[in-house]
Each structure stands twice: as structure tokens, then as C-alpha cells.
Design an enzyme around this catalytic site. Structure first.
Site, PDB file in Angstrom:
ATOM      1  N   ARG A  69       0.709  -1.618  -0.098  1.00 32.20           N
ATOM      2  CA  ARG A  69      -0.137   0.060  -0.207  1.00 32.20           C
ATOM      3  C   ARG A  69       1.120   1.043  -0.142  1.00 32.20           C
ATOM      4  O   ARG A  69       2.280   1.283  -0.089  1.00 32.20           O
ATOM      5  CB  ARG A  69      -1.154   0.287   1.389  1.00 32.20           C
ATOM      6  N   GLU A 116      -3.256   6.608   7.563  1.00 29.13           N
ATOM      7  CA  GLU A 116      -1.672   6.925   7.855  1.00 29.13           C
ATOM      8  C   GLU A 116      -1.229   7.900   7.376  1.00 29.13           C
ATOM      9  O   GLU A 116      -0.280   6.749   6.795  1.00 29.13           O
ATOM     10  CB  GLU A 116      -1.529   5.669   8.679  1.00 29.13           C
ATOM     11  N   GLU A 160      -6.404   3.833  16.130  1.00 31.73           N
ATOM     12  CA  GLU A 160      -6.397   2.401  16.150  1.00 31.73           C
ATOM     13  C   GLU A 160      -5.613   1.892  17.642  1.00 31.73           C
ATOM     14  O   GLU A 160      -4.706   2.838  18.168  1.00 31.73           O
ATOM     15  CB  GLU A 160      -5.481   1.895  15.517  1.00 31.73           C
ATOM     16  N   GLN A 178      -1.923 -10.579   9.460  1.00 36.23           N
ATOM     17  CA  GLN A 178      -2.670 -11.664   9.500  1.00 36.23           C
ATOM     18  C   GLN A 178      -1.970 -12.716  11.489  1.00 36.23           C
ATOM     19  O   GLN A 178      -2.448 -13.175  12.346  1.00 36.23           O
ATOM     20  CB  GLN A 178      -2.201 -13.381   9.280  1.00 36.23           C
ATOM     21  N   MET A 179      -0.809 -12.017  11.744  1.00 34.84           N
ATOM     22  CA  MET A 179      -0.576 -12.178  13.198  1.00 34.84           C
ATOM     23  C   MET A 179      -1.246 -10.911  13.453  1.00 34.84           C
ATOM     24  O   MET A 179      -0.054 -10.829  15.437  1.00 34.84           O
ATOM     25  CB  MET A 179       1.180 -12.570  13.270  1.00 34.84           C
ATOM     26  N   HIS A 180      -1.940 -10.148  13.557  1.00 35.32           N
ATOM     27  CA  HIS A 180      -1.853  -8.653  14.052  1.00 35.32           C
ATOM     28  C   HIS A 180      -2.953  -9.311  15.408  1.00 35.32           C
ATOM     29  O   HIS A 180      -4.532  -9.160  14.140  1.00 35.32           O
ATOM     30  CB  HIS A 180      -2.180  -7.368  12.991  1.00 35.32           C
TER      31      HIS A 180
END
Lengths: 636, 636, 636
Positions: free
Chosen positions: C108, C147, C318, C367-369
Site C-alpha cells: 500500500r 496514516e 486505532e 494475519q498475525m495482528h
């Protein structure tokens, strides 16, 4: 159990020397007890100085000279060192690195596996060689290429690689929509509309999608296998001699099991001192202690690994004989190590140990790399040790390995998975597997390494499957039915084949009632102490479920759990914890272990127990005194 | 012995200041005791704002103002800072770095020495300057360019450099076949079919052939010499004033002896505090102790080196007067250091010490670089010290240096050789030579540095020739006939002129019956202790032969051997070993040595002994008390 | 004093999940006490799969589902994740990095703020969204992009950026001659003849002109503001809901005050554990102690900073709920921290704390967040803490902050200035400001952060203005008339607006009779001890003048001087010195301070005192026992 004649060999470069030296060289090789001479693998520019102009006469004469003197020739294909004119014909064949830089001629291996024009040139030169020497009486084995991937050349970001990857994706996923779904490209709007939009995962501003990375690593590995297969097919059309490739140490960029499936023998190039200071060089005290011996377990590990890759047939194609030129520092081996390394290889089932190289070349990149001869043709120190091994072999010519009782499953794809998504920056797959291997070997165990496609565990009592990202179905089934102790985890079966997390959560193994509810990676200054001593480092998983808790953290969380024969380990144990875990598993399975002095190592074959002293001081073991670099053996 | 008037100077940039300030500045310079003003070396964009539009009037007036006030002008050619329009005319003139990146305008020195168009522009502007000012009464010296190679700009991988290198190879080797043979390109099929195929040795996937690297380093160095020579030839056509270049500290990318051969005087730019924390900054304790004084030996070393480069004629063109802007940290000198540094230079034969710069510029890159004036034109602290030196010079105006009794041979090509093939990653040629130089200076010795082309050693008693890769024939002959103590090794004469190993093996010196049979490089945690104390670090050679063993390792191997006057050292000695080796050589040769307190240094000229206190505490020596930064002298 | 309702929220990605899950998700959010759901900010490829083909139906349904369940929606514009087809239309829109490498699609933020085509695409998609949802009853707030600058994407060296910078220079300076004068381009002949010759300051061989760097940094920052403003203008045309952006921690590449001036609320994304090991990770002992709590002052600092950026209106968009995926290691928070962090935010005036994210996604980069749900939809540990906070909010729904008595002025341009010219390599603006902030907070003080454009200091007693490169005129005037204690320096007002040194010399403040005569930067091993204890590190200025000396170095030089209310600090104080300086200032101004145990922190609002225990052990304070991660409050 396998058995084969043990033999010694040497790597030789007739094109480096005046032809007048060849005969004397060959006679001295035979006199020293050598059986094999590997030649040819960097000679393309002398075999074909210009595109299509072949000059094979000198090679004819070299093979005749060596063969007539009594040596068997291993003939290498020269594709690892393409001549300069290849780039005139295929300027875009060069590797492009992760920074987008096209690499240049001037060393070797600078050409991309995916480039069709280069592949065609390779097929052409290999065909010429196979046709000419396929039935030659002195050519008794073939080597494809040389050290696939050396200098980090498996992965290329060239246009050729990008187009080949797009094709690979199209074959695998059939539609862009299916690929988007498989990779989760909805995340961050990464969706592709067609395969032509897919780029290679370098030069992104943030991390790549691990699924994208993983697909690219699988593709890159398969390109190596495809390249090797193209050569093997040509050679086999003309020759019945075994076809071999020489792999490297701690090199994981392609799936060696996949490449090995197309070959007859797995060879590797063993440089214990160079590896100690590079690929294993994270512990200064260990480096200082083993500076002139090499890591006491690294050679053994690779012998076991490549024996599996070779489906039982193992060679050492290049054995370090003295100081090398390519490590940050290049000390000399202790007297005796050139012998010890050979016997360690034989004890692990090697059929042939071939030293690199015959005479030290006084020119070009490796002029500081020792050979069995000095540049002035005098004997280098290792040559006397070679003679000793040759003499010893006359009393023990057969190499035989028995199936071990202990096995570790090793999986190249898992190394790629955890590189794509380490989660903790020091989570390294090889390090974890090797730490466990060392713990086993500290207990005097002989070990087999198994590929992930293993479908039966018969004959083993203890099997370890650490961090295997995606358990293949046959292995899962074998584990479910296993009668011994199987230790899984951490991270085992954490991922789907498309590099997503599993839902239901991992490890998702029938019969093992535990779930990895949460994962922590930990910096070096924050271990998780275990209740029984030692600690988890780097990695700790929070387990839930009803499996029996075998180990706990000092704070009381489950650290190791068990349901029946399946044990799950929730973290990365330090050596203290590993020693306990190994001891318990062996005790449970009634496997004898040894308490070995630091630096002493044992390996049992089908017929003998070998003992090796890697320590810089003398050691006594089972009543035998071993000096530094000492080797002893006794019948079992 | 040489003798010349000692004088002080300053660097001045009239183009930076309102013309109204010039006269007052000039008067204050003279009042402070300054004799010389260097100007012009970055003024190209103001001398020629557009291609062909010359504006020299302001420079006429500046020279007149300075000269009329009593100053002599050193006029610099402005080629180190090409104006922006150069790139409009020659967009491909920029340097391309090892990563293949074209560099940009916006600082200085971004243009490639090999670019013909840039060279033509330089010839043009130098011609204009030489024609206009060649006979000007106030222009008493010339400076070519500025700090050749600053910011690592000797080496460029541009197309211009590649083509020039191909031509260089063609001239040197005449045929591709000869080049292939010389470089050993049979290795890894690196052979070239014609010179147009030769590329520069960057962006390879593995290390380059050291012969290729070495040829490229020689070529790159010669391009600097050629560039300088082009300017000198033009200036000399119009002027009889001496032509000078200002070199840098610890800069080895070109052969200064070769450049210096075309010049009248060797000058250098001395920044003791900046160098301490950058080019000599490997020892934190030393950096802490000498943070505000600079390394006690680094200035001396460079004075001795550049006195040799200048064939006896030495200047300091830029002398640090206060904090600079370019080191990782920029402390202020101790009070007195601006004086001490000047006297250290004079004691080593400097004719002129010129401070950089007159007034601190409040703008652009060096706005934090101190001058003799602050930006607000107030006196900076160094100005009072300058006045003191000027006053002291009236009592001792003559600079004279006597030939020393001790010499070290210094060879730029050896630095390139060991960069191309370090074999141990910390084998650094300068470090080794400087370690030996320091050991000599710790004993109070005055030292000469000799070029490798030295053909006579008459007058010397102790000569050291460490790590000189290829001994030139005249030096070999001089060593063979030398009546004092010559200490060679390690690595001395290890290489042929084409960067191959020697056969027969090195050192291959008639009269020295020893052979380097094997070489080890060693990590910092694995020294080789010597029997008499101290150790070899980094490097150890296994010697064979019948020369007398003078030193042994603790394990009994030869560490230093001698045949007649030729001594060979088999490793890199630590300071303990070096002190013993130096002491023994001096004792053998009946040279007096001193035991100096830490930080005190001595230098003898033809007429005086100078003593310098670099320590941060007061010291007593020969009955004289020296405060920190203290200097004393007495007649010999 | 400001006051607003406190609320909780969560980030949600309907496009990641089967639509069948949405309703249950929405109900569970409401049940947990959440009020807000942020959606949409990475959904461009699903809103517009091909250029011009809009698919908004799913978003309609998602908003309806969430809104109908009782949630307020924050709708994000998706411009941080441009779809792949953007590059088909605008291949040159990608960011070019400092090495000249064009970046790629696959993560991104890879597109350049300066690219006109990309900006047009962004305007188009934002217009569609604003038109469709501007008056939607459930869309209660907007987020622009996501961000800004994440992954170091503010600065681009693309052709688009270069042309835009040339235009920016033309607008600012009007003529090349004026620019040359302003930047001091006479130095090193860097003069430009026209604006088209100006390049971006990368790939130079030496350092860039700091004026050039500074102009480029100002330009780059303004491009972000321009980009944001374009979106805000469109949204405001269609909606009255507040427009928000979510900033990051320790991110200084653009002027947040400038961006914030166009917005209604400043939000930020708070990841205490990730930040500890990355942007604050220089102290291993601190990292070990606060590994699972985060730095005890970093959240507070950013709350105070962004409250200023939001002109009183602050959100956390967040909030970390568990382990993240992007730090070098990713431990789990201590139980209780997800609650503590929320209350710390509320105590600093946050109106909303929104957790990231609802359900952990099992695919793609994060995916590990962790989320509030596990990938298998079970509650993750933080969800119970969220419920607790929601319950506690019912008793204390109002957020109010009082003006503090102590303030620090924070200036983004100063961060750029000292990056352009650090002078000492560890001179980091944020580090200095944060060190002072920590010292204040160690004393239990509540702090306001002020922008450099501040024109009145009414109500403050102690104001600190460290290292503010160029004091704006209104702030200078406010300081001159300030009745409390103002502490300036080091480096405050050292530069003109064009990044030159001041003449007369800094700090050049009327009423403060001191001058920075000389500057030293210092390595870590060379502090300057102070007479009263502690030391200056990194930086020390030699002061002259007649101001009263308040502190001296141990050697007697002035370390802190004062004229009336203006105090000037001549160096970078260590913590010992800072504690003394803060204590003295508070004593002088009769401000009460606290002696807090290590890890305990206090924050006073208009109505309450909050106490937070960041320590890993229990603490007692004012009679209240706090466990690790404990929070308590009492009315003031």
C-alpha cells in the site's frame, strides 16, 4: 540398510594447467589412493570459445589421461559459468536482484534460471557433452551444473522471471479471482484483474503479502528443479552412469528433495571451517573453540539431510582440505581434520569423499583456497591425511547405514514460510531444527532426516516435527497412527497451503486436543522461564485445550502438552530445556542415550560405532583416548 | 637535508562575501601574521556563470586587494565543483556508483574523471585562468582542483569509465588472449573474446577476479594522474609558480606518488579531530583520550608520507582551526592545538601551514565549520594561536628536515591489492603500516616514508616493508644489498604484478631462505601468542626454510626469521610484539630510542628537537614541563 | 477547558468477511459497549474493481447493517491503497526512493503525493463516496486516507516530485538568483541558472546543502497537506460530519499542525508495544521492563501532541488490543493494558478510543495482528477489558482537559532542520523533546504541547522551547513578554528561515544577553559534567554574554544562563540534570511536583486525577494500591 564401497576422489581442472602436467598429476592422485576425479564443471569458455565453435579435443585427452592412469571421471556440465558470449546473445539473461539491479559477467552464476535463451544454450552444451561422453568408459558419473543457487542466485527479479511467474500463477490458480481469494488480496486493495498485472514481490514500500512471497519462493524453487531436470533428461538419453548434483551447506532457497528426486545421488560440498564463521557464526565462544575443526554437528546434519535427499545415496563432492578463501577469516584446520571429516562422512553413509581441489590455483578468485597440492606442486598438509584414509579404507571398504530410531522432519517450504513471515525477527527455521538436532546428537543419538512427504514412520521411536508450516496429509496420517513419541511445535501446521492462518486454529491435528490461542515473539532479553528449568526463547504460544500438560512455564501456563503419542511444544526451548525434553522422550521410548564430553560425537552405522573428537583437547571415551581431531571405531 | 622558509596562510573565498569586506579581511590577515591566501578553487559558477560567459573582473579585484595588502595568492583551479550547466552539456558526465546509480549535482565532485567532455571543459577554464594570471605578480602558487577523490569519487562505474578502461586494457595487454592469460580468466569461464566485452567489476553476484579488480584500481588511479597532468601542463605553459595539490588524510584510492611526480609541492589538508573519529576511529578509549587533540601520530604520518610525495616539499594547505562539520561528532580542540598542529607540521618539514578558513560561512554545507573568524567577524579562538605561531616563526623561520635513520616503504597499489583480496576481513594495509609507524614513534624515532620505486636505502639503518604486494625490482635489489636491518612481511612480495600468487612461493627474495607455505587469517577472538610475549593478530603465515628463527609462536612455529640483513615477519604483531621488534632492530643497529610518556611525541629536524604533548594532562620530558597541547623545542 | 462524551469504537472490514457474518458482528460490537465502527479505508479495489466500474452496493448494506445495530460509522476514503489498475493508467505515479528505485504495487502507499494523475483519481473516488454518503444518517464521521506517510512514503524522488518541487521553488523564490542567494549556492558552485535545473537532493556524492534539504522537506510536507485538503474540500461540500485523519506515533515527516488545520479532529493510532521496540527502542533495560506495557510516557506525549494538532479535539483511531505483527518482536500486553491505554487516552482528552481491529484476519500481511476477536471468532483477551471500560464510562462519560501549567513547544520543521544538519550524529529533535517531556512527567506534571505559531503563553508558568530551529516572530514576542519561566536551548533560534546561521549570533532574543560563540557535538563516551551533578551529552554550546549564570560545567563554563524570565540551556542534559532543572523551574514558579515510583504516572483532567501503573510490579500511591496495569482515579 544401505551399503556401498567407500572411496576417495578429488576435483581437478585440466584446463588450468599445462597439458604436460596432467599425466604426473593423474599418477600422483592414484598413488595417494584416490579413485575419482571430477572435472569440467567450469570449462564452458574452453569447450565453446565462441557460440557454436566447439573445442573438445583437450577434454578427450584429459579424460584419457586420467582414465588411463586408473581414475574414474565425474564429468560436470559447465552451466554454472556461462561464457561472456552468452550475454552477447542474451543480454537480458542476467539476474536482477531485489534492488532491481541487473548483475554482470565477471564471476559465475549471474544468469537467471527462468531465461529461455540461456536454458536453450545449456541444453545445447549438455547435449554435446552427453553425446560425446555418454558411453565413454572412463566417465563413470555426471554432475549437473555446480552448487545451484550459490551466491544467492535462486531468486531473480528479472523480466524473464516475472513473466515465468505470471505463467506459473496462471497454471496454479486458473483465474485472477481465484488467486485474489487464495492470497487474500482484498486486504489493502491488492486485487489483480489479470495475471499480466502480477509483479514480483520486491521494491514494495511495506512488507509483501506472505502468500505472494510464498508463491514466488515456490516458483523460484521449481525453476531450479526444472533447470536440473532438463539436463538430467539429456544425460540419461546417452548415459547409464549416475547423475549427481553437489549441494551446499545450510542452503534452503530451493527444495532439495524436489531436485533430488530427479537424480541418482545427492552430493554436497563440505567446508566445515568456512561454514562455522559464516552460516553458523552466531556464537563467538563456539567459533573460538571450533575454529580449526568446524561445528561438531554441522557436517553430520548435512550428511543426514542429503542422505535423505539422495534416497540413501550420499557423496561429499567437495571436501575442504585446508584454509579456504571465502569466509571472513580463513584459518587452517587442525592436523587430522581432513581425515576426521572424511570418516564422519563415511559413518553417515557417504560412498565417496572428494577433496576440493587437487592443486591450489595461483590465479583468479580462489587463489587463496588450499588444495591437496600447493601452487608449487609440493604436497599440502592434507595429502598425507588423504593417504591415511585411503589406507584405512582398505580395511573397511563398505559403507552401510542403518535406519535410526530418531528422526526429524525437514521441510524447505517451512524455511520460506518463516522468512516470509518471521513474526519475530530471529525466528529462523534452520536454527530451530539444528538446535534440536544438536540436542539429539549431544545424547549420542544417530538421526535420520525425513522429507515432509514422509508417509510412514515405521521403525522410529522418536520423531520431531518442529515448525513445519503446513503438514501434508500423508504425514498427518502417519503421525496420527504413530506408536512412538512425536513432538510437534512450535508453529507446526500453523498455515494453510496458501500461507493463511488455519481456522479452526492450529495445530488442528486429530487426536491432539490443544489450540494455539495466541502467539508471542520475544526479544533476546525477555525469555519465558520454564518451571523445570531452562526457558523458551524467541517464541511462546498460549495453548488452550484439554491435552495433558507435560511442562509448564514458571508462571503456570502450558509449555508442552500431550495427547497419546502426540506432544506439542509451545515455544522455542533453550538447550537446558531441549536436553530435558530429549531425555524424557528417549526414556519414554527406552532409547539408550550417552553423556558425551563437550566436542565428542558418536555415530553408529549398521556395523560400527564411530567416535570423533572435535574438541581442541584430548578426550577419553569408552576407554579409548582420542587426541584432538581423533577418530576411532569399533564393531557394534 | 632540505630547508625553506616557514610561513602561515589561510583559505579565503572572496566570492562568499560582500566586496566591501575584502580590504579589511586582507589587512586583518596580514596583521595576524599570515603570508599566503588560497582562493578560487570553488568559484567556477561565478567565473563562468554560463558556458563561455566569463566573469573574471571580481577575481582580478580580489587578487589585487589581497596582494596589495601584502599577501601572496595561491590560485586554485575550480574543477572540483563544476557548475550546473556542465551537466546540461554533458548529462552522462556524472559518476555512476558501484550500485549502478548515476549521481547528481548539488554538492561537488560528482563528475567522472574519465569523461572526455568534462575534461575538455576543465582544460578550457584552466587555460583561461593560466593565461590571465600566469604572470600575475601576486599569484605565487597554483593549486590544481581540490582534494582529488574526496567523497569516494576516484572510482566510477560510468559508461565513460568502462570505455576508457577497455582502452586501458587494450593498451596494456594488446590482445584479449593475453589479458585472459594474465588474469587467469580460464577460471569460471571468465574469458573475453575482445576488449569490448570487458565490463567494470561491480554488480557481480560473487567476488570479482582480484586481477580484474586490481587492473581497474590501477586504471582508476591513472585517470586521476592524467586529469591532474592535463591541468599542470596548461599552467606551466603560462606560469613559473609552483603547482600544488592538496591531498587528504588516509586516502589511498589513487597513487599519490604518481600524481605528485607532476607537481612541485605536496600539500595536504589536516583535520586531526575529524580524522580521529572517522578514519582512525576504531578504538574508543583512544578516541576519548585524544578527542580534542587528534591522534598523536596521524598528523606526523601524513607529514612524512606527503613529504615523500612532494620529493621533500611539503605544505599543509588546510589546517583545522576549531570544530568541523563533517565528522560524526565535532568537538572543539583543546586550547593550544591550533598552535601545536602547526609546529608538528613545521617539525616535519612543512614550508607553509594554511588554516581553513578565514571566516566561518553562515550558509550552505559547511556553515558549522569553524574559521579563524566567527560568522560575525569576531576573532575565533584559534586566531590568537595563529598570532603566537607567527611570532614564534620570526625566531625560527627556516624549516629543515634531515634524512631519518628509519624508514617505512609505503605503496598505494598494495592497499588496492589487499582490498581486492583481503583474505581476512580486517586485513587493512594502512592499519598495518600505521601500527608499525606508531610503534616507531612511541620509541621517539623520526621516520622517513619511502615510495615503492625506491632504488637506494643508503643512510638508513632500519627499513620496514610490510605487506608490499609486489616488490619492484629496484627495491628488491636495494634490499638485497642493504647493510642495515630490513624487516619484510607479512604478505610482502606475495603477488605477481598481475595479482597472482608467486611460484616459487613468496617472499621469493634472493638471500632470504624462507617460504610462505600456508596462510591463515584469524578472527579477533583467536590470536596466535608469541613465545616472548604479545601475539600475532588477524594474520599468520606458516614459514618453511632454513633462515634463522628469531621469534617463535608459543606453539613453536617460526614467527620471525632472518638471513643476513633480511628479516621476515610471519604475522601481524600486536603492540607488545611490535615494541619488542622495534627495540631489537634499533639495538642491533645502535639507534638510540626514547621511552616516552603516553601522548608525548618527539620529532627531530636537522637542527632542533621538538616535543609535543598530545596528552590531556601535563607531562615532563627531559626536564621540560609541558601542559596539555604544549610544544617545546631545543637545538640539537 | 474542553469537554466531550467519551466513547469506544472498533475498526471493521466488512469486505474481508462473508456478508452472513456482518449482522452478528454488529450485534456483538454493540453488546461489548462499542459506539463507533470505522470502515472502508482500504476498500478501493472492491468499490471500483476497474476504472469507472463502481460497486457500492455492498458498502450500502454494510453501513446499514452496522447503523441499524446502533453503531455510528466513520467512513474512510480508500486512497492509501490504490488498486492495481491505477498503475496501468499512471505507470509513473509510483514513489521513487532515495536510491532512485521505482517502487511497486503489492502492499500500500506506493504512490507519490505529487502525481497529478493519482490525485485526480483520488478526487474522483472521494467525490463518489462523499456524494453517496455525505448525508447518510449512519455516517457520523469521515477519515481521510490512512496514516499519511506510513512506510516512509512522504518523501519521493520521482519525476513528478521533481517537477512539483521546481514549481514550489519558483513560487517561493521568484528567481533563480534569489534562490541561489537564499541557499548560499555560491558555495561549491552550486548555483542554478533556472528552476528547471533544480534536482531533488538525493544521490549526491557529498552531503546536500541544508537549505536545499530543508526546502525539499517543507515542500514534501506541504504536498501531504495539499493532498489531504483536496479530500476535505470534497467531503465538506457534501457532509457536515467531522473530518478526521489518523496520524501515527513518532512520525515527523510532515507538519501535522498544517494538516490538522484543515481537519476537525486529530486522531492517532496507538501501538504501545510495537512503538517501544521500534521508534523508542534505544534502551534495552527499558524495553525489558515495559515490554508488555509500552513506554510509560509515549502514549501521553502523543495524546498531548495530537490534542494540540486537533485544537483540543483528540481521538485514538486505532488502539492496540494484543500482539501486533510488524515490530521486530511482538509480545502480548499484560492483562489490563487494553483498559489502561484507553483510560490514559481519556485522561488526556480523547473523545473516542477505537480498537484495531474487530476480528483478526487469517490472511495477508496482518494475519498475525490481534483483534478483539480471534480468527475463529472467539473472544480475544482484550474484549473483556473493552467491556470493562465501556461499563466504567457509564459512570464518567465526560472527557475534559484543563489547560496545563507547563508547556513544551513542538515544531516539525525543527526535526527536519536537525536531520538536514545534525552536526552530531545522534542529535535527534524528538529525542530531546521527549527526554524533557519525560522529566516533566516523572514529576507528576500534566503538560500541554504547543505549536510553534503560538502567539500567547497566558496561563502557563513554565514553558520549554528546546532546539526550535527558527523562532517565529509571534512566539518570540510571547516569550519576550512572558511572566513565567521560559527555558530555551540548546540550538533554539540557531537558524534563519533559510537554514543559515544567524548573524548576529544565536539565540538572538531581545532581553537574553547571551551568544552561542561556539558549538561542540560529543560522542557517547565524552560527556561534559555539570558542577551540580549530571552532565551534558551529545551537545554543548560555549556561551558568551552578561546573562546570569545559573548552572556551570565542572570546568566552569556557563551551562545555563538567565536574563529575567528567559533561561538558555547550553547543552543536552542527562536525566539527572533534567530532573534538577525541572525541579528548580517548578520551585521558582511555585508549581507542585510529585515524587513518583518508577513506572507510575499521573494525569490531571479538569475534574479528576488519574493514576496509571505501567510497572510490572504493584505500586502504592496516595494510599491506593495499584496492580500492574492498574488504573485509579479520584475527583480533584
Amino acid at each position: 540398510m544401505t551399503a556401498a564401497r567407500r572411496a576417495l576422489g578429488v576435483c581437478y581442472y585440466p584446463e588450468h594447467w599445462d597439458e604436460a602436467l596432467w599425466l604426473d598429476d593423474a599418477r600422483r592422485m592414484v598413488e595417494a589412493g584416490l579413485t575419482w576425479a571430477r572435472i569440467g564443471e567450469f570449462a564452458w569458455s574452453r569447450l565453446e570459445p565462441e557460440a557454436g565453435r566447439l573445442e573438445f579435443d583437450w577434454l578427450d585427452r584429459a579424460i584419457d589421461t586420467l582414465g588411463s592412469a586408473g581414475l574414474k571421471v565425474i564429468l560436470g556440465t559447465p552451466t554454472a559459468a556461462p561464457p561472456r558470449w552468452i550475454l552477447d546473445r542474451h543480454p537480458d539473461a542476467v539476474i536482477v536482484d531485489a534492488d532491481g539491479r541487473a548483475r554482470k559477467h565477471g564471476s559465475r552464476r549471474h544468469v537467471c534460471f527462468s531465461h529461455a535463451g540461456y536454458l536453450a544454450e545449456c541444453r545445447r552444451i549438455v547435449s554435446f557433452l552427453a553425446e560425446r561422453y555418454g558411453r565413454h568408459p572412463h566417465v563413470a558419473a555426471w554432475q549437473t551444473d555446480n552448487e545451484f543457487g550459490c551466491h544467492d542466485t535462486v531468486i531473480s527479479y528479472s523480466d524473464a522471471a516475472r513473466r515465468a511467474f505470471q505463467d506459473w500463477c496462471a497454471r496454479r490458480y486458473q483465474s485472477a479471482e481465484a488467486l485474489n481469494r487464495a492470497w487474500g488480496n482484498v486486504f489493502w486493495s491488492m486485487d489483480y484483474g489479470d495475471f499480466g498485472q502480477i509483479d514480483l514481490p520486491n521494491l514494495l514500500v511495506a512488507q509483501a503479502n506472505p502468500a505472494h512471497m510464498m508463491a514466488f519462493r515456490r516458483f523460484s524453487s521449481e525453476q531450479v528443479a526444472r533447470f536440473n531436470r532438463a539436463q538430467v533428461e539429456i544425460i540419461r538419453r546417452h548415459s547409464d552412469a549416475p547423475v549427481i548434483h553437489n549441494y551446499m551447506g545450510r542452503f534452503l532457497d530451493f527444495d532439495h528433495f524436489q531436485v533430488g528426486a530427479d537424480l541418482d545421488v545427492a552430493a554436497w560440498d563440505s567446508y566445515p571451517l568456512g561454514f562455522l564463521l559464516t552460516r553458523l557464526g552466531d556464537d563467538e565462544a563456539r567459533c573460538a573453540r571450533y575454529l580449526r575443526q568446524g561445528d561438531p554437528d554441522a557436517q553430520a546434519f548435512h550428511h543426514d539431510l542429503y542422505r535423505a535427499v539422495g534416497r540413501g545415496r550420499l557423496w561429499v563432492m567437495e571436501q575442504q582440505p585446508g584454509p579456504v578463501n571465502w569466509a571472513p577469516w580463513n584459518p587452517a584446520p587442525l592436523p587430522g581434520m581432513a581425515r576426521l571429516w572424511a570418516w564422519e562422512a563415511f559413518a553417515h553413509g557417504a560412498e565417496t569423499v572428494s577433496y576440493f581441489r587437487w592443486r591450489q590455483a595461483p590465479f583468479a578468485q580462489e587463489q587463496m583456497h588450499a588444495g591437496l597440492l600447493r601452487p608449487d606442486s609440493a604436497d599440502a598438509p592434507a595429502l598425507a591425511e588423504v593417504r591415511q584414509v585411503a589406507a584405512e579404507l582398505t580395511d573397511m571398504p563398505e559403507a552401510g547405514t542403518a535406519q535410526a530410531r530418531v528422526a526429524i522432519v525437514f521441510d524447505y517450504a517451512s524455511a520460506w514460510a518463516w522468512e516470509a513471515e518471521p513474526q519475530g525477527q530471529d525466528f529462523d527455521y534452520f536454527d530451530l531444527v539444528f538446535a534440536i538436532y544438536r540436542a539429539l546428537r549431544r545424547k549420542g543419538l544417530s538421526i535420520d532426516i525425513l522429507p515432509p512427504e514422509t508417509a510412514t514412520l515405521d521403525g522410529y521411536r522418536v520423531v520431531l516435527v518442529p515448525a513445519l508450516a503446513t503438514l501434508p496429509e500423508p504425514l498427518s496420517a502417519a503421525l496420527a497412527g504413530f506408536g512412538g513419541t512425536a513432538i510437534l511445535g512450535p508453529r507446526t501446521n500453523a498455515k494453510t497451503s496458501e500461507m493463511s492462518l488455519r481456522v479452526p486454529l492450529a495445530p488442528a491435528l486429530p487426536g491432539l486436543d490443544t489450540v494455539v490461542a495466541r502467539v508471542e515473539s520475544l526479544p533476546p532479553f525477555a525469555d519465558v522461564p520454564l518451571a523445570d528449568g531452562g526457558a523458551f526463547r524467541r517464541w511462546f504460544e498460549h495453548l488452550e485445550g484439554r491435552a495433558e500438560v507435560v511442562e509448564r512455564t514458571r508462571e503456570g501456563r502450558p509449555a508442552m502438552v500431550r495427547s497419546g503419542g502426540l506432544t506439542y511444544l509451545a515455544g522455542w526451548p533453550d538447550d537446558v530445556a531441549l536436553d530435558r525434553i530429549v531425555a524424557r522422550a528417549c526414556a519414554d521410548e527406552k532409547l539408550a542415550t550417552l553423556d558425551l564430553p563437550e566436542g565428542l560425537r558418536v555415530r553408529d552405522t549398521a556395523t560400527h560405532r564411530f567416535v570423533f573428537n572435535y574438541a581442541p583437547e584430548p578426550q577419553d571415551f569408552e576407554g579409548v583416548a582420542l587426541p584432538p581431531a581423533g577418530v576411532s571405531w569399533r564393531p557394534l
